[in-house]
Design a protein around this motif. Structure first.
Motif, PDB file in Angstrom:
ATOM      1  N   MET A   1      -0.217   3.551  -2.938  1.00 56.52           N
ATOM      2  CA  MET A   1      -0.244   4.995  -2.711  1.00 56.52           C
ATOM      3  C   MET A   1       0.572   5.712  -3.783  1.00 56.52           C
ATOM      4  O   MET A   1       0.115   6.717  -4.356  1.00 56.52           O
ATOM      5  CB  MET A   1       0.289   5.348  -1.324  1.00 56.52           C
TER       6      MET A   1
ATOM      7  N   PHE B   1      -6.763  12.855  -1.853  1.00 55.73           N
ATOM      8  CA  PHE B   1      -6.966  12.005  -0.681  1.00 55.73           C
ATOM      9  C   PHE B   1      -5.846  12.240   0.317  1.00 55.73           C
ATOM     10  O   PHE B   1      -4.794  12.795  -0.014  1.00 55.73           O
ATOM     11  CB  PHE B   1      -7.041  10.523  -1.080  1.00 55.73           C
TER      12      PHE B   1
ATOM     13  N   ARG C   1      -1.326   5.481  -7.127  1.00 59.92           N
ATOM     14  CA  ARG C   1      -2.480   6.381  -7.192  1.00 59.92           C
ATOM     15  C   ARG C   1      -2.037   7.829  -7.307  1.00 59.92           C
ATOM     16  O   ARG C   1      -2.586   8.586  -8.106  1.00 59.92           O
ATOM     17  CB  ARG C   1      -3.362   6.192  -5.949  1.00 59.92           C
TER      18      ARG C   1
ATOM     19  N   PHE D   1      -6.895   7.128   2.747  1.00 62.13           N
ATOM     20  CA  PHE D   1      -6.370   6.037   1.926  1.00 62.13           C
ATOM     21  C   PHE D   1      -6.297   4.742   2.718  1.00 62.13           C
ATOM     22  O   PHE D   1      -6.783   3.693   2.279  1.00 62.13           O
ATOM     23  CB  PHE D   1      -4.988   6.429   1.399  1.00 62.13           C
TER      24      PHE D   1
ATOM     25  N   THR E   1       0.808  -1.210   0.000  1.00 62.98           N
ATOM     26  CA  THR E   1       0.000   0.000   0.000  1.00 62.98           C
ATOM     27  C   THR E   1       0.842   1.261   0.000  1.00 62.98           C
ATOM     28  O   THR E   1       0.339   2.340  -0.275  1.00 62.98           O
ATOM     29  CB  THR E   1      -0.911   0.049   1.240  1.00 62.98           C
TER      30      THR E   1
ATOM     31  N   TYR F   1      -8.261   9.702  -9.766  1.00 64.96           N
ATOM     32  CA  TYR F   1      -8.724   9.682  -8.381  1.00 64.96           C
ATOM     33  C   TYR F   1      -8.912  11.108  -7.892  1.00 64.96           C
ATOM     34  O   TYR F   1      -8.184  12.019  -8.284  1.00 64.96           O
ATOM     35  CB  TYR F   1      -7.699   8.994  -7.466  1.00 64.96           C
TER      36      TYR F   1
END
Length: 339
Positions: A253, A310, A256, A315, A213, A307
């Motif tokens: 992360m 965020f 994105r 997240f 992630t 996206y």
């Protein structure tokens, strides 16, 4: 079963920090080009000449072994919680979110997680902010806390040193990320992979195929093999372990935030080495309140923003409980990172 084809020596880019640390003109741009190739073609890179003492790395590996050698009762006294801190017992998690090739049986490892050391009167602790809780430490392991915190501090310093190279790779000013990494969020995971029997099922993994992630995962080289990576062409390869280097990858992360310009390469772990295996991956992310909108140089008419903006808690909250079944749902845990 073998973990994959042996990698060619030149397939994973190597970033040598020595010229940058010496102040050599053009060093940052050269490293940026290498990092860009790493994340558009492979998803991993090695970094060497980091200035991190080998003795400090070995002390962290020794601390991980000492922790997991404790009686189970002592480890269970530090239960995994909703802040992604504490101990997860053997087969305590199942890789679901970011899984590759379907959901596998529970992972054949045990792990303990630590975050930034905060005092009890820190405003975020008092406010009960998620992922900003207190670390809990074993009571009968002299020197363990110090070894873990020293290693985390060295990895944070290395991560901060690498961030301007990401900016260069993305065609941004060297200081573009500075305000987003004022106090990076991070997780130090100390994992124990017991020996897996040769007769174990083919779909039993120490850590099932997955993508991390994180923005950045820094992995110290392991003398016991077991890690393999899946290249963009679909090949699984055994990860080499050059002495004195760290293996670095990005997770969802990073993918994105870069609007899918950079890869989050899947990897997996199995331990059929005949030895006990320990790993000490360090996962570094942006500051808690930093807003991550698609990076401007990664947005084009052909690749519009994928996206909305965020933050770290948004997240990580999105992934809550995904990999830990009832345990994760009860704790709302997110400990998705591994290696």
């Amino acid at each position: 079963m073998p973990s994959g084809k042996q990698i060619m020596a030149d397939e994973i880019p190597v970033l040598d920090l020595a010229p940058l640390l010496r102040g050599t003109p053009g060093a940052l741009d050269d490293l940026g080009a290498r990092l860009r190739r790493a994340f558009t073609e492979v998803g991993f890179y090695f970094v060497r000449n980091t200035g991190v003492p080998e003795a400090l790395v070995q002390a962290a590996f020794d601390a991980a072994a000492r922790f997991h050698a404790q009686p189970l009762e002592a480890k269970l006294a530090l239960p995994f919680d909703s802040n992604n801190q504490g101990y997860l017992p053997f087969r305590g998690n199942t890789t679901r979110m970011n899984a590759v090739d379907g959901i596998k049986p529970p992972n054949a490892n045990e792990a303990v997680f630590f975050k930034r050391e905060l005092p009890p009167d820190h405003p975020d602790v008092l406010a009960g902010k998620r992922f900003r809780g207190l670390n809990r430490w074993p009571t009968d392991l002299p020197g363990f806390r110090e070894a873990a915190l020293d290693y985390a501090a060295a990895m944070e310093a290395l991560g901060r040193r690498l961030v301007p190279i990401y900016a260069a790779a993305l065609g941004l000013p060297a200081d573009w990320f500075d305000d987003k990494f004022r106090e990076p969020m991070f997780t130090l995971r100390m994992t124990h992979y017991p020996q897996q029997e040769p007769t174990a099922p083919a779909d039993e993994w120490g850590l099932a195929p997955h993508a991390d992630t994180s923005f950045m995962t820094i992995l110290a080289q392991n003398k016991v093999p077991g890690l393999s990576l899946r290249l963009p062409d679909g090949r699984w390869i055994d990860a080499p372990a050059p002495e004195g280097a760290f293996l670095v990858n990005g997770g969802m992360m990073l993918r994105r935030w870069t609007n899918h310009a950079f890869l989050a390469t899947p990897h997996r772990v199995t331990n059929r080495s005949g030895q006990e295996r320990y790993a000490i991956p360090f996962f570094m992310d942006c500051s808690y309140d930093a807003v991550m909108a698609p990076i401007p140089t990664c947005v084009t008419p052909d690749n519009p923003p994928r996206y909305p903006p965020f933050t770290y808690p948004e997240f990580m909250g999105e992934y809550s409980g995904a990999n830990y079944g009832q345990r994760g749902q009860a704790a709302a845990g997110v400990a998705l990172q591994g290696a």
